[in-house]
Write a protein that holds these residues in place. Structure first.
Motif, PDB file in Angstrom:
ATOM      1  N   LEU A 199       5.396  14.385  -7.410  1.00  0.00           N
ATOM      2  CA  LEU A 199       4.599  13.270  -6.914  1.00  0.00           C
ATOM      3  C   LEU A 199       5.316  12.702  -5.703  1.00  0.00           C
ATOM      4  N   LEU A 200       4.604  12.580  -4.586  1.00  0.00           N
ATOM      5  CA  LEU A 200       5.201  12.150  -3.321  1.00  0.00           C
ATOM      6  C   LEU A 200       4.658  10.803  -2.865  1.00  0.00           C
ATOM      7  N   ASN A 201       5.509  10.067  -2.176  1.00  0.00           N
ATOM      8  CA  ASN A 201       5.084   8.907  -1.395  1.00  0.00           C
ATOM      9  C   ASN A 201       5.062   9.365   0.062  1.00  0.00           C
ATOM     10  N   THR A 202       3.874   9.441   0.656  1.00  0.00           N
ATOM     11  CA  THR A 202       3.740   9.936   2.032  1.00  0.00           C
ATOM     12  C   THR A 202       3.299   8.853   3.004  1.00  0.00           C
ATOM     13  N   THR A 203       3.424   7.601   2.595  1.00  0.00           N
ATOM     14  CA  THR A 203       2.900   6.498   3.415  1.00  0.00           C
ATOM     15  C   THR A 203       3.471   6.496   4.824  1.00  0.00           C
ATOM     16  N   ALA A 204       4.804   6.433   4.958  1.00  0.00           N
ATOM     17  CA  ALA A 204       5.424   6.370   6.284  1.00  0.00           C
ATOM     18  C   ALA A 204       5.200   7.655   7.063  1.00  0.00           C
ATOM     19  N   LEU A 205       5.217   8.790   6.358  1.00  0.00           N
ATOM     20  CA  LEU A 205       4.994  10.080   7.018  1.00  0.00           C
ATOM     21  C   LEU A 205       3.615  10.121   7.654  1.00  0.00           C
ATOM     22  N   GLU A 206       2.597   9.725   6.911  1.00  0.00           N
ATOM     23  CA  GLU A 206       1.223   9.809   7.417  1.00  0.00           C
ATOM     24  C   GLU A 206       0.933   8.780   8.502  1.00  0.00           C
ATOM     25  N   ARG A 207       1.695   7.693   8.514  1.00  0.00           N
ATOM     26  CA  ARG A 207       1.537   6.699   9.574  1.00  0.00           C
ATOM     27  C   ARG A 207       2.415   7.016  10.778  1.00  0.00           C
ATOM     28  N   GLY A 208       3.240   8.043  10.675  1.00  0.00           N
ATOM     29  CA  GLY A 208       4.135   8.378  11.779  1.00  0.00           C
ATOM     30  C   GLY A 208       5.275   7.406  11.923  1.00  0.00           C
ATOM     31  N   LEU A 209       5.660   6.745  10.826  1.00  0.00           N
ATOM     32  CA  LEU A 209       6.722   5.743  10.875  1.00  0.00           C
ATOM     33  C   LEU A 209       7.993   6.279  10.238  1.00  0.00           C
ATOM     34  N   GLY A 210       9.043   5.518  10.348  1.00  0.00           N
ATOM     35  CA  GLY A 210      10.267   5.822   9.628  1.00  0.00           C
ATOM     36  C   GLY A 210      11.155   6.807  10.355  1.00  0.00           C
ATOM     37  N   THR A 211      12.359   6.930   9.804  1.00  0.00           N
ATOM     38  CA  THR A 211      13.350   7.823  10.368  1.00  0.00           C
ATOM     39  C   THR A 211      13.277   9.174   9.666  1.00  0.00           C
ATOM     40  N   MET A 230       0.850  -1.192   0.000  1.00  0.00           N
ATOM     41  CA  MET A 230       0.000   0.000   0.000  1.00  0.00           C
ATOM     42  C   MET A 230       0.885   1.242   0.000  1.00  0.00           C
ATOM     43  N   ILE A 231       0.704   2.101  -0.985  1.00  0.00           N
ATOM     44  CA  ILE A 231       1.443   3.356  -1.069  1.00  0.00           C
ATOM     45  C   ILE A 231       0.452   4.509  -1.043  1.00  0.00           C
ATOM     46  N   GLN A 232       0.743   5.504  -0.213  1.00  0.00           N
ATOM     47  CA  GLN A 232      -0.089   6.710  -0.159  1.00  0.00           C
ATOM     48  C   GLN A 232       0.532   7.760  -1.074  1.00  0.00           C
ATOM     49  N   TRP A 233      -0.143   8.063  -2.165  1.00  0.00           N
ATOM     50  CA  TRP A 233       0.364   9.033  -3.128  1.00  0.00           C
ATOM     51  C   TRP A 233      -0.212  10.419  -2.840  1.00  0.00           C
ATOM     52  N   ARG A 234       0.631  11.433  -3.020  1.00  0.00           N
ATOM     53  CA  ARG A 234       0.170  12.814  -2.911  1.00  0.00           C
ATOM     54  C   ARG A 234       0.876  13.654  -3.982  1.00  0.00           C
ATOM     55  N   ARG A 235       0.146  14.643  -4.506  1.00  0.00           N
ATOM     56  CA  ARG A 235       0.740  15.617  -5.419  1.00  0.00           C
ATOM     57  C   ARG A 235       1.017  16.909  -4.661  1.00  0.00           C
ATOM     58  N   GLY A 236       2.046  17.623  -5.074  1.00  0.00           N
ATOM     59  CA  GLY A 236       2.356  18.869  -4.409  1.00  0.00           C
ATOM     60  C   GLY A 236       3.247  19.745  -5.267  1.00  0.00           C
ATOM     61  N   VAL A 237       3.613  20.892  -4.717  1.00  0.00           N
ATOM     62  CA  VAL A 237       4.474  21.848  -5.406  1.00  0.00           C
ATOM     63  C   VAL A 237       5.603  22.251  -4.466  1.00  0.00           C
ATOM     64  N   VAL A 238       6.842  22.246  -4.964  1.00  0.00           N
ATOM     65  CA  VAL A 238       7.986  22.665  -4.167  1.00  0.00           C
ATOM     66  C   VAL A 238       7.864  24.161  -3.872  1.00  0.00           C
ATOM     67  N   VAL A 239       7.901  24.519  -2.582  1.00  0.00           N
ATOM     68  CA  VAL A 239       7.813  25.929  -2.199  1.00  0.00           C
ATOM     69  C   VAL A 239       9.109  26.436  -1.575  1.00  0.00           C
ATOM     70  N   GLU A 240      10.012  25.506  -1.239  1.00  0.00           N
ATOM     71  CA  GLU A 240      11.276  25.931  -0.642  1.00  0.00           C
ATOM     72  C   GLU A 240      12.297  24.804  -0.736  1.00  0.00           C
ATOM     73  N   VAL A 241      13.542  25.181  -1.012  1.00  0.00           N
ATOM     74  CA  VAL A 241      14.657  24.242  -0.906  1.00  0.00           C
ATOM     75  C   VAL A 241      15.278  24.470   0.468  1.00  0.00           C
ATOM     76  N   ARG A 242      15.151  23.480   1.357  1.00  0.00           N
ATOM     77  CA  ARG A 242      15.506  23.697   2.754  1.00  0.00           C
ATOM     78  C   ARG A 242      16.963  23.379   3.058  1.00  0.00           C
ATOM     79  N   SER A 243      17.477  22.282   2.542  1.00  0.00           N
ATOM     80  CA  SER A 243      18.877  21.925   2.815  1.00  0.00           C
ATOM     81  C   SER A 243      19.348  20.891   1.805  1.00  0.00           C
ATOM     82  N   ARG A 244      20.666  20.781   1.680  1.00  0.00           N
ATOM     83  CA  ARG A 244      21.280  19.821   0.769  1.00  0.00           C
ATOM     84  C   ARG A 244      22.433  19.125   1.484  1.00  0.00           C
ATOM     85  N   TRP A 245      22.644  17.863   1.181  1.00  0.00           N
ATOM     86  CA  TRP A 245      23.834  17.141   1.648  1.00  0.00           C
ATOM     87  C   TRP A 245      24.049  15.962   0.704  1.00  0.00           C
ATOM     88  N   ALA A 246      25.310  15.678   0.444  1.00  0.00           N
ATOM     89  CA  ALA A 246      25.670  14.587  -0.471  1.00  0.00           C
ATOM     90  C   ALA A 246      24.765  14.645  -1.701  1.00  0.00           C
TER      91      ALA A 246
END
Length: 369
Positions: A51-63, A1-17
Motif C-alpha cells: 500500500l503506497l502513499n503517492t500524494t507528493a509524487l502525483e503532485r510533483g512535490l517533495g524531495t 488528503m492522502i492519495q492511496w495506491r496499491r501495487g506490487v514490488v517488481v524490483e529492489v533497486r537500492s538500499r542504504w542505512a
C-alpha cells in the motif's frame, strides 16, 4: 488528503542505512519508485503487495520524487512479543499512523540519563547552524580541510524529512567517517541517538558523543512558500538561540547562491537574513566567503548583504571574512555528491563555498591557526 495506491514490488533497486528503494507496479500498470523504511515495513521481496502513499509524487512535490510504502498487509514484520519490555518511551511522528517509539538519549531507561540529568553547558562548543540539509557535506569539507581528526556530530531537526534514513547523504557520510554520530531531535527519528529537542540534542553531542564541532540542520525537503516568514528554515535561528543559551559558540552558515533565478535567494538568501537577523536573538559568528576571480561579482554582493545583516543586528552578529583558498579541492573530495536545489557544485560554487567557510571557521575555533 492522502492519495492511496496499491501495487506490487517488481524490483529492489537500492538500499542504504535503514531504507530500501523499490520499483512498484501499480494497478494502472505504471511503475513508480517507492521508498520503504525497514523499521516500519520490513525488508520486502519481489512480488510483495504493498500500500503506497503517492500524494507528493502525483503532485510533483517533495524531495526525491518517490512514493512511500505505508504497509505490506500480507507481509507484516514480526511483532514484538512484549512491547512493554522494549526500552524507551519517546514517541516520534506522534499521533500519526506511522508513529514510532524510540529510546531517548536523556530518558530514564538510557545509559546516558545520569550524564544528561543536570547537563547545562556546552563549554564553548562550536555549533554550525545551516538552513538546508545540502549544506552538511560542504560544512564537513571545510572542517576536515582544517583538521580531519576533529570529531563532528550532526543534529537533524524536524523541518524537513522526519526519518533520517531518507538521507543517503548522512548514510554515506557516516560510512566514510566524516560524521561521528547523528542525533535526531523533535519529531525527527532514526539517528544514532534520539533527543527530545535541539537543546538536549546539543547536550548529547557534547557530553555523550564527545563532538569537537556540531552541525545543526533540518533533514532533506526544505519547505518554503515564497513569503517572508513561511519557510521551515526559521528553525536555523532557533538553533542559534539554543546553542548560545547553553554556552556554545553559534556559527551561522549563510545560504548563498550565484545561480538561483529567484531574487530572494540570489546572493544571501532571505532565509538566512530572516533566521539569523530576526529569529535568533543572541550573539553569533557569521563567516562570509571571500569569493574572487570569476566569483568576484557575486562575492561583492554577498559581502554587502552580510555586512548589512550584521550591522542591523547592533553588533549581536559578528562578521568574519574567511578565505576560500584550498576549499575547492576539499569540496571535491566529498564522499557524497554536492547538490542543492537541483544544482551541483560546478553550477553553484558560491553556495558550497559559503557553507565550507562556516566549517573552516568553526574548526578554527577548536584548532586555532
Amino acid at each position: 488528503m492522502i492519495q492511496w495506491r496499491r501495487g506490487v514490488v517488481v524490483e529492489v533497486r537500492s538500499r542504504w542505512a535503514g531504507a530500501v528503494e523499490y520499483a512498484v507496479r501499480l494497478a494502472s500498470a505504471d511503475v513508480v519508485r517507492a521508498l520503504g523504511y525497514v523499521d516500519v515495513v520490513g525488508a520486502l521481496e519481489v512480488g510483495t503487495e504493498v500500500l503506497l502513499n503517492t500524494t507528493a509524487l502525483e503532485r510533483g512535490l517533495g524531495t526525491g520524487g518517490l512514493a512511500i510504502v505505508v504497509a505490506a498487509p500480507e507481509a507484516l514484520p514480526d511483532p514484538v512479543d512484549d512491547v512493554s519490555r522494549v526500552p524507551g518511551h519517546v514517541v516520534k511522528a506522534r499521533y500519526t499512523p506511522s508513529q514510532t517509539m524510540v529510546l531517548g538519549v536523556d530518558e530514564q531507561d538510557s545509559a546516558h540519563h545520569a550524564v544528561l540529568a543536570e547537563a547545562d553547558d556546552l563549554a564553548a562548543l562550536p555549533v554550525v547552524v545551516a538552513d538546508l540539509h545540502s549544506a552538511l557535506p560542504a560544512i564537513l569539507a571545510g572542517i576536515r580541510e582544517t583538521d580531519p581528526a576533529l570529531r563532528v556530530g550532526y543534529v537533524m531537526t524536524d523541518g524537513g524529512a522526519l526519518p533520517i534514513d531518507f538521507s543517503r547523504t548522512v548514510a554515506r557520510l557516516r560510512e566514510a567517517g566524516w560524521l561521528a554520530a547523528s542525533i535526531t531531535v523533535g519529531q525527527a527519528f532514526g539517528g544514532d541517538l534520539e533527543a527530545v529537542n535541539v537543546h538536549t540534542g546539543l547536550l548529547a553531542a557534547h557530553h555523550v558523543v564527545g563532538a569537537d564541532v556540531v552541525v545543526v540542520a533540518q533533514g532533506p525537503g526544505n519547505l518554503g512558500t515564497g513569503t517572508r516568514w513561511g519557510f521551515s528554515g526559521t528553525s536555523a535561528g532557533e538553533a542559534v538561540n539554543a546553542a548560545a543559551t547553553l554556552g556554545g559558540r553559534a556559527v551561522c552558515s549563510l545560504r548563498i547562491s550565484q545561480a538561483d533565478p529567484r531574487e530572494r535567494h540570489y546572493g544571501v538568501s532571505h532565509h538566512s537574513l530572516t533566521a539569523y537577523g530576526r529569529v535568533s536573538l543572541v550573539p553569533a559568528d557569521v563567516p562570509v566567503p571571500l569569493l574572487e576571480g570569476e566569483l568576484a561579482e557575486i562575492g561583492a554582493r554577498v559581502l554587502m548583504q552580510a555586512r548589512e545583516l550584521c550591522t542591523s543586528s547592533g553588533g549581536r552578529l559578528r562578521l568574519h571574512e574567511v578565505s576560500c583558498e584550498g576549499l575547492e579541492p576539499a569540496l571535491r573530495t566529498s564522499p557524497v555528491p554536492l547538490r542543492t536545489m537541483g544544482r551541483g557544485y560546478d553550477d553553484d560554487r558560491a553556495g558550497f563555498l559559503g557553507a565550507a567557510v562556516a566549517g573552516r571557521y568553526a574548526a578554527g575555533l577548536v584548532r586555532p591557526a
